[in-house]
Enzyme design. Sequence first.
Site, PDB file in Angstrom:
ATOM      1  N   HIS A 294      42.966  38.767  63.849  1.00 48.24           N
ATOM      2  CA  HIS A 294      42.877  37.657  62.889  1.00 48.24           C
ATOM      3  C   HIS A 294      43.326  38.132  61.506  1.00 48.24           C
ATOM      4  O   HIS A 294      42.810  39.121  60.986  1.00 48.24           O
ATOM      5  CB  HIS A 294      41.430  37.163  62.862  1.00 48.24           C
ATOM      6  CG  HIS A 294      41.191  35.946  62.029  1.00 48.24           C
ATOM      7  ND1 HIS A 294      41.389  34.667  62.500  1.00 48.24           N
ATOM      8  CD2 HIS A 294      40.750  35.809  60.759  1.00 48.24           C
ATOM      9  CE1 HIS A 294      41.078  33.792  61.558  1.00 48.24           C
ATOM     10  NE2 HIS A 294      40.687  34.457  60.480  1.00 48.24           N
TER      11      HIS A 294
ATOM     12  N   MET B  24      44.814  30.341  54.137  1.00 49.18           N
ATOM     13  CA  MET B  24      43.935  29.718  53.141  1.00 49.18           C
ATOM     14  C   MET B  24      44.763  29.548  51.874  1.00 49.18           C
ATOM     15  O   MET B  24      44.558  30.230  50.861  1.00 49.18           O
ATOM     16  CB  MET B  24      42.709  30.603  52.906  1.00 49.18           C
ATOM     17  CG  MET B  24      41.690  30.462  54.031  1.00 49.18           C
ATOM     18  SD  MET B  24      40.574  31.858  54.105  1.00 49.18           S
ATOM     19  CE  MET B  24      41.555  32.972  55.087  1.00 49.18           C
TER      20      MET B  24
ATOM     21  N   GLY C 237      34.783  39.955  61.345  1.00 50.96           N
ATOM     22  CA  GLY C 237      35.310  40.937  60.407  1.00 50.96           C
ATOM     23  C   GLY C 237      34.354  42.082  60.208  1.00 50.96           C
ATOM     24  O   GLY C 237      34.427  43.111  60.892  1.00 50.96           O
ATOM     25  N   SER C 238      33.397  41.894  59.292  1.00 48.98           N
ATOM     26  CA  SER C 238      32.500  43.006  58.943  1.00 48.98           C
ATOM     27  C   SER C 238      31.636  43.467  60.107  1.00 48.98           C
ATOM     28  O   SER C 238      31.298  44.652  60.201  1.00 48.98           O
ATOM     29  CB  SER C 238      31.650  42.647  57.732  1.00 48.98           C
ATOM     30  OG  SER C 238      31.209  41.327  57.810  1.00 48.98           O
TER      31      SER C 238
ATOM     32  N   MET D 160      45.347  34.566  51.749  1.00 51.46           N
ATOM     33  CA  MET D 160      44.709  33.812  50.652  1.00 51.46           C
ATOM     34  C   MET D 160      45.608  33.846  49.424  1.00 51.46           C
ATOM     35  O   MET D 160      46.212  34.876  49.115  1.00 51.46           O
ATOM     36  CB  MET D 160      43.365  34.449  50.298  1.00 51.46           C
ATOM     37  CG  MET D 160      42.418  34.580  51.484  1.00 51.46           C
ATOM     38  SD  MET D 160      40.815  35.187  50.966  1.00 51.46           S
ATOM     39  CE  MET D 160      40.064  35.551  52.562  1.00 51.46           C
TER      40      MET D 160
ATOM     41  N   GLY E 152      30.763  35.245  59.254  1.00 52.76           N
ATOM     42  CA  GLY E 152      29.375  35.616  59.540  1.00 52.76           C
ATOM     43  C   GLY E 152      29.050  35.717  61.019  1.00 52.76           C
ATOM     44  O   GLY E 152      27.888  35.581  61.406  1.00 52.76           O
TER      45      GLY E 152
ATOM     46  N   SER F  57      38.810  40.422  62.476  1.00 53.69           N
ATOM     47  CA  SER F  57      39.503  40.058  61.232  1.00 53.69           C
ATOM     48  C   SER F  57      39.815  41.302  60.410  1.00 53.69           C
ATOM     49  O   SER F  57      38.916  42.019  59.958  1.00 53.69           O
ATOM     50  CB  SER F  57      38.644  39.105  60.407  1.00 53.69           C
ATOM     51  OG  SER F  57      39.228  38.956  59.137  1.00 53.69           O
TER      52      SER F  57
ATOM     53  N   ASP G 255      34.693  31.114  62.446  1.00 54.70           N
ATOM     54  CA  ASP G 255      35.126  32.152  61.515  1.00 54.70           C
ATOM     55  C   ASP G 255      34.145  32.274  60.352  1.00 54.70           C
ATOM     56  O   ASP G 255      33.994  31.333  59.565  1.00 54.70           O
ATOM     57  CB  ASP G 255      36.529  31.785  61.003  1.00 54.70           C
ATOM     58  CG  ASP G 255      37.145  32.876  60.141  1.00 54.70           C
ATOM     59  OD1 ASP G 255      36.547  33.968  60.035  1.00 54.70           O
ATOM     60  OD2 ASP G 255      38.227  32.623  59.570  1.00 54.70           O
TER      61      ASP G 255
ATOM     62  N   ASP H 247      43.918  37.008  57.495  1.00 57.93           N
ATOM     63  CA  ASP H 247      43.527  36.028  56.485  1.00 57.93           C
ATOM     64  C   ASP H 247      44.475  36.067  55.293  1.00 57.93           C
ATOM     65  O   ASP H 247      44.468  37.024  54.512  1.00 57.93           O
ATOM     66  CB  ASP H 247      42.101  36.318  56.009  1.00 57.93           C
ATOM     67  CG  ASP H 247      41.080  36.029  57.099  1.00 57.93           C
ATOM     68  OD1 ASP H 247      41.032  34.878  57.554  1.00 57.93           O
ATOM     69  OD2 ASP H 247      40.347  36.957  57.500  1.00 57.93           O
TER      70      ASP H 247
ATOM     71  N   MET I  48      34.948  26.808  59.928  1.00 52.15           N
ATOM     72  CA  MET I  48      34.517  27.837  58.981  1.00 52.15           C
ATOM     73  C   MET I  48      32.991  27.828  58.895  1.00 52.15           C
ATOM     74  O   MET I  48      32.388  26.802  58.582  1.00 52.15           O
ATOM     75  CB  MET I  48      35.100  27.578  57.591  1.00 52.15           C
ATOM     76  CG  MET I  48      36.603  27.778  57.467  1.00 52.15           C
ATOM     77  SD  MET I  48      37.188  29.384  58.020  1.00 52.15           S
ATOM     78  CE  MET I  48      36.262  30.502  56.967  1.00 52.15           C
TER      79      MET I  48
ATOM     80  N   PHE J  94      36.123  35.145  51.312  1.00 53.70           N
ATOM     81  CA  PHE J  94      35.587  36.512  51.333  1.00 53.70           C
ATOM     82  C   PHE J  94      34.977  36.831  52.688  1.00 53.70           C
ATOM     83  O   PHE J  94      34.412  35.949  53.342  1.00 53.70           O
ATOM     84  CB  PHE J  94      34.509  36.680  50.241  1.00 53.70           C
ATOM     85  CG  PHE J  94      35.032  36.382  48.868  1.00 53.70           C
ATOM     86  CD1 PHE J  94      35.700  37.359  48.128  1.00 53.70           C
ATOM     87  CD2 PHE J  94      34.916  35.106  48.331  1.00 53.70           C
ATOM     88  CE1 PHE J  94      36.216  37.064  46.868  1.00 53.70           C
ATOM     89  CE2 PHE J  94      35.434  34.800  47.077  1.00 53.70           C
ATOM     90  CZ  PHE J  94      36.083  35.783  46.343  1.00 53.70           C
TER      91      PHE J  94
ATOM     92  N   HIS K  17      45.430  32.890  59.667  1.00 52.62           N
ATOM     93  CA  HIS K  17      44.608  31.864  59.022  1.00 52.62           C
ATOM     94  C   HIS K  17      45.104  31.702  57.587  1.00 52.62           C
ATOM     95  O   HIS K  17      44.899  32.591  56.757  1.00 52.62           O
ATOM     96  CB  HIS K  17      43.140  32.351  59.077  1.00 52.62           C
ATOM     97  CG  HIS K  17      42.156  31.444  58.425  1.00 52.62           C
ATOM     98  ND1 HIS K  17      40.845  31.816  58.224  1.00 52.62           N
ATOM     99  CD2 HIS K  17      42.261  30.192  57.945  1.00 52.62           C
ATOM    100  CE1 HIS K  17      40.196  30.821  57.630  1.00 52.62           C
ATOM    101  NE2 HIS K  17      41.028  29.834  57.446  1.00 52.62           N
TER     102      HIS K  17
HETATM  103  C1  DX5 Z   1      36.834  34.300  55.309  1.00 52.52           C
HETATM  104  C2  DX5 Z   1      37.842  34.673  56.367  1.00 52.52           C
HETATM  105  C3  DX5 Z   1      37.249  35.349  57.539  1.00 52.52           C
HETATM  106  C4  DX5 Z   1      36.588  36.664  57.228  1.00 52.52           C
HETATM  107  C5  DX5 Z   1      35.416  36.790  58.142  1.00 52.52           C
HETATM  108  O1  DX5 Z   1      37.437  33.489  54.359  1.00 52.52           O
HETATM  109  O2  DX5 Z   1      38.500  33.517  56.850  1.00 52.52           O
HETATM  110  O3  DX5 Z   1      38.189  35.512  58.592  1.00 52.52           O
HETATM  111  O4  DX5 Z   1      37.415  37.756  57.392  1.00 52.52           O
HETATM  112  O5  DX5 Z   1      34.714  37.916  57.771  1.00 52.52           O
HETATM  113  P1  DX5 Z   1      33.242  38.188  58.288  1.00 52.52           P
HETATM  114  O6  DX5 Z   1      33.298  38.248  59.786  1.00 52.52           O
HETATM  115  O7  DX5 Z   1      32.885  39.474  57.652  1.00 52.52           O
HETATM  116  O8  DX5 Z   1      32.378  37.036  57.817  1.00 52.52           O
HETATM  117 ZN    ZN Z   2      39.750  33.761  58.698  1.00 57.44          ZN
END
Ligand code: DX5
Ligand code: ZN
Length: 222
Positions: free
Chosen positions: A34, A69, A198-199, A38, A178, A9, A176, A36, A138, A144, A67
């Site tokens: 991926h 949102m 992501g992180s 928002m 954590g 992500s 998606d 995001d 999710m 975030f 994705h």
């Molecule tokens: C959260 C996003 C995720 C996010 C995941 O709203 O949809 O795609 O980037 O980030 P991590 O992997 O750090 O939880």
């Molecule tokens: Zn996402």
Amino acid sequence: MKEQLIAPSVLAADFTRLAEEIEMVNQSAADWLHLDVMDGRFVPNITFGMFIIEAINRLAQKPLDVHLMIVEPEKYIDAIRKAGAHVITVHYEACPHLHRTLQQIRETGALAGVALNPHTPVHLLEDVIEDIDLVCIMSVNPGFGGQKFIYQTLPKVRKLREMIDTANAGTLIEIDGGVGLHNAETLLQAGADVLVAGSSVFGAVDPQATIAAMKAFKSVFV
Ligand code: DX5
Ligand code: ZN
């Protein structure tokens, strides 16, 4: 045997070095990128839209997994597809006419995805499962990156796997939020097909090795 797909992500990337970060993903074992989107209305955060997706698409060699949102996603589906999306995922909670929205996505030629917030049960998708190419479960509250995985997600993955297999649908299960090396294998064994990270990827000392390690886990289902 089908292999799981890994989708880093971009939200967790260093945007001052975006081209380098995308090139890192290009050269990695990742399958998708991926993105995001928002809007500050569906979720309490704002990221980017078509303009940035289109720019990323010029650099990325991996299919874009977008994705959304956002509220009223149906207004932007065509533009998101034109910007380069391969998968377009809308939120169940943002779509009063989900079936129509899914048809609209498929008509553009993109794969149609539906994301479920942590409190939304998977059984709500039972009657439209054949119209869905991907369900994004999710595992954090959307908005975030860098949040902790919500463990109640795991039984949802198992239930959804059962629903998809019973219907003999080809729907992919994406997780998606954590996701990292600490829980990737458990998720795959519960029936996940696509891991968004992501992180855990962009924050890793060696992002490419992390992607490769996620890709190397074996799943009994896929
Ligand atoms: C959260 C996003 C995720 C996010 C995941 O709203 O949809 O795609 O980037 O980030 P991590 O992997 O750090 O939880
Ligand atoms: Zn996402």
